[in-house]
Scaffold this motif. Sequence first.
Motif, PDB file in Angstrom:
ATOM      1  N   LEU A  45       0.850  -1.184   0.000  1.00  0.00           N
ATOM      2  CA  LEU A  45       0.000   0.000   0.000  1.00  0.00           C
ATOM      3  C   LEU A  45       0.887   1.234   0.000  1.00  0.00           C
ATOM      4  N   GLY A  46       0.633   2.145  -0.918  1.00  0.00           N
ATOM      5  CA  GLY A  46       1.451   3.343  -1.018  1.00  0.00           C
ATOM      6  C   GLY A  46       0.959   4.461  -0.114  1.00  0.00           C
ATOM      7  N   PRO A  47       1.751   5.539   0.000  1.00  0.00           N
ATOM      8  CA  PRO A  47       3.059   5.709  -0.630  1.00  0.00           C
ATOM      9  C   PRO A  47       4.164   4.970   0.132  1.00  0.00           C
ATOM     10  N   VAL A  48       5.094   4.422  -0.650  1.00  0.00           N
ATOM     11  CA  VAL A  48       6.230   3.701  -0.074  1.00  0.00           C
ATOM     12  C   VAL A  48       7.430   4.636  -0.069  1.00  0.00           C
ATOM     13  N   LEU A  49       7.708   5.229   1.062  1.00  0.00           N
ATOM     14  CA  LEU A  49       8.845   6.142   1.188  1.00  0.00           C
ATOM     15  C   LEU A  49      10.110   5.403   1.596  1.00  0.00           C
ATOM     16  N   ASN A  50       9.938   4.258   2.221  1.00  0.00           N
ATOM     17  CA  ASN A  50      11.075   3.479   2.702  1.00  0.00           C
ATOM     18  C   ASN A  50      10.923   2.060   2.166  1.00  0.00           C
ATOM     19  N   PRO A  51      11.585   1.713   1.051  1.00  0.00           N
ATOM     20  CA  PRO A  51      11.381   0.411   0.400  1.00  0.00           C
ATOM     21  C   PRO A  51      12.014  -0.739   1.189  1.00  0.00           C
ATOM     22  N   ILE A  52      11.307  -1.241   2.174  1.00  0.00           N
ATOM     23  CA  ILE A  52      11.822  -2.304   3.035  1.00  0.00           C
ATOM     24  C   ILE A  52      11.654  -3.660   2.366  1.00  0.00           C
ATOM     25  N   THR A  53      12.361  -4.658   2.867  1.00  0.00           N
ATOM     26  CA  THR A  53      12.283  -6.024   2.330  1.00  0.00           C
ATOM     27  C   THR A  53      11.955  -7.056   3.408  1.00  0.00           C
ATOM     28  N   HIS A  54      11.941  -6.641   4.672  1.00  0.00           N
ATOM     29  CA  HIS A  54      11.663  -7.550   5.786  1.00  0.00           C
ATOM     30  C   HIS A  54      10.723  -6.867   6.784  1.00  0.00           C
ATOM     31  N   TYR A  55      10.122  -7.671   7.620  1.00  0.00           N
ATOM     32  CA  TYR A  55       9.283  -7.123   8.687  1.00  0.00           C
ATOM     33  C   TYR A  55      10.070  -6.120   9.522  1.00  0.00           C
ATOM     34  N   GLN A  56       9.383  -5.060   9.925  1.00  0.00           N
ATOM     35  CA  GLN A  56       9.960  -4.055  10.804  1.00  0.00           C
ATOM     36  C   GLN A  56       9.465  -4.281  12.231  1.00  0.00           C
ATOM     37  N   ALA A  57      10.393  -4.253  13.181  1.00  0.00           N
ATOM     38  CA  ALA A  57      10.052  -4.507  14.581  1.00  0.00           C
ATOM     39  C   ALA A  57       9.231  -3.357  15.150  1.00  0.00           C
ATOM     40  N   PHE A  58       8.575  -3.604  16.277  1.00  0.00           N
ATOM     41  CA  PHE A  58       7.731  -2.604  16.916  1.00  0.00           C
ATOM     42  C   PHE A  58       8.594  -1.612  17.686  1.00  0.00           C
ATOM     43  N   VAL A  59       8.855  -1.849  18.947  1.00  0.00           N
ATOM     44  CA  VAL A  59       9.650  -0.919  19.741  1.00  0.00           C
ATOM     45  C   VAL A  59      10.171  -1.666  20.965  1.00  0.00           C
ATOM     46  N   PHE A  60      11.342  -1.280  21.449  1.00  0.00           N
ATOM     47  CA  PHE A  60      11.873  -1.888  22.668  1.00  0.00           C
ATOM     48  C   PHE A  60      11.051  -1.359  23.848  1.00  0.00           C
ATOM     49  N   PRO A  61      10.539  -2.250  24.707  1.00  0.00           N
ATOM     50  CA  PRO A  61       9.623  -1.803  25.772  1.00  0.00           C
ATOM     51  C   PRO A  61      10.339  -1.074  26.908  1.00  0.00           C
ATOM     52  N   LEU A  62       9.552  -0.448  27.756  1.00  0.00           N
ATOM     53  CA  LEU A  62      10.081   0.220  28.941  1.00  0.00           C
ATOM     54  C   LEU A  62      10.739  -0.787  29.880  1.00  0.00           C
ATOM     55  N   LEU A  63      11.778  -0.342  30.566  1.00  0.00           N
ATOM     56  CA  LEU A  63      12.475  -1.206  31.523  1.00  0.00           C
ATOM     57  C   LEU A  63      11.755  -1.179  32.876  1.00  0.00           C
ATOM     58  N   MET A 110      11.903   0.888  10.938  1.00  0.00           N
ATOM     59  CA  MET A 110      11.286   2.076  10.358  1.00  0.00           C
ATOM     60  C   MET A 110      10.180   1.631   9.402  1.00  0.00           C
ATOM     61  N   SER A 111       8.989   2.146   9.580  1.00  0.00           N
ATOM     62  CA  SER A 111       7.865   1.789   8.730  1.00  0.00           C
ATOM     63  C   SER A 111       8.129   2.173   7.279  1.00  0.00           C
ATOM     64  N   TYR A 112       7.509   1.442   6.367  1.00  0.00           N
ATOM     65  CA  TYR A 112       7.681   1.749   4.947  1.00  0.00           C
ATOM     66  C   TYR A 112       7.122   3.131   4.593  1.00  0.00           C
ATOM     67  N   SER A 113       6.226   3.662   5.423  1.00  0.00           N
ATOM     68  CA  SER A 113       5.625   4.966   5.139  1.00  0.00           C
ATOM     69  C   SER A 113       6.406   6.128   5.754  1.00  0.00           C
ATOM     70  N   ASP A 114       7.483   5.827   6.492  1.00  0.00           N
ATOM     71  CA  ASP A 114       8.326   6.865   7.086  1.00  0.00           C
ATOM     72  C   ASP A 114       9.384   7.332   6.090  1.00  0.00           C
ATOM     73  N   ASP A 115       9.635   8.613   6.101  1.00  0.00           N
ATOM     74  CA  ASP A 115      10.662   9.181   5.229  1.00  0.00           C
ATOM     75  C   ASP A 115      12.037   8.925   5.838  1.00  0.00           C
TER      76      ASP A 115
END
Length: 402
Positions: A265-283, A347-352
């Motif tokens: 689904l466009g726009p594709v600003l960051n042409p990734i090829t693998h799953y992108q991780a979520f975020v490292f959780p709070l400690l 980084m999400s594919y939709s992020d610049d």
Amino acid sequence: MQATLSPSVTLTKIPTYIYAVVFSSLCIVWGLLWDIMWHMSIGRDGLFAPPHLLMYVGAVVAGLFSGVKILQLTFARRNTERTHSVRFWGIFYGSLGAMYCVWGALTMLTSAPFDDWWHNTYGLDVQILTPPHTVLLVGMMTVQFGAMIGVLALQNRFSNSLTNSPFSDNSRNKQQANQLKIMFTIAAGLLLSILYTMLAEKLGPWASHHSSAYITMGIAFPFYLLAVGRASPLRYPITITAIAYMLAMLIPSWILPLFPATPRLGPVLNPITHYQAFVFPLLLVIPGFVLDKLLHRFGNGQINDWLLAVFTGTAFVLIISVVQWYFGAFLHTSPNARNWFFLSDSMSYSDDPTSPYHHTFHPYWLQSTAGFLKGIGVAILCAILSARVGLLWGNWMKRVQR
């Protein structure tokens, strides 16, 4: 001969539905995280996308096992487990946990067509808390709360029976009781994962130098962590709960990026090829350990709960603010965090990818020293009140046996 909790519940057997609802809670957490990473990496999904199916599995398993348990208690009139059940709607008998699981499962399954319609009408989600996702999250947390309460009720009944039973030295009995204690903290950690995910947009590393993040933490987490700490007879229940939450959050983010994924689904600003991780959780494990220590020292009646709330709420905010100030800065700005383990290269594919703020704090998320300290003061006040309510809730959970 076996010691018994009631004429029909023995100390040497944990009901199958207890394992089922904890498994369902895990499916829900990992399905949700997979769904978030699917949106970050692929974008377009449908009603029967793989992450949705995993969440539906969690809902169906929890609903079916809990529903069968309720029907057994309702129609098997000589079932002596009714003495440990709640009657509702004037017809049905069941545990509190089973009822919450059924209601949560129905809510989750109801949200599915609503979410599909929302996507077809408005396109890709740009926020976690859209209306259909809010309905889904309510259902998820209800199922998970049901799993937690289901384990808790059995844990409390086992503990009381072991205390009063002449067979309390039986190693098998103790093993089952300890297993229930661990299952309770795991179920609590899974619910904590959903709570964090719901607030993640305000708590990421990019927000670690702004007091609003710590105000949010002060409101949400002392309430929950202290309730778990008071309800569990383990020595370090908050610490174990925080470890379970971190592993539940991190395992999918460590595994899924090993698999290919391309945007649909466009726009594709960051042409990734693998799953992108979520975020490292709070400690949360670090302040959680301190909260456990404070409960050991002061939580058994040495001081009243208002004073205990002052100690624990203040300690939580001061510790988490120091820990996340530095750790959040590491995750957000350090090249050493941009790897498979710390996930900061996600980084999400939709992020610049040319944005200067991917690895630098945006001015919006920075404060003056005076402004930050003022916000931390507000966070401490919120945490004290949150801790006091959590201790009240924990007192209630200690008494749950149905």
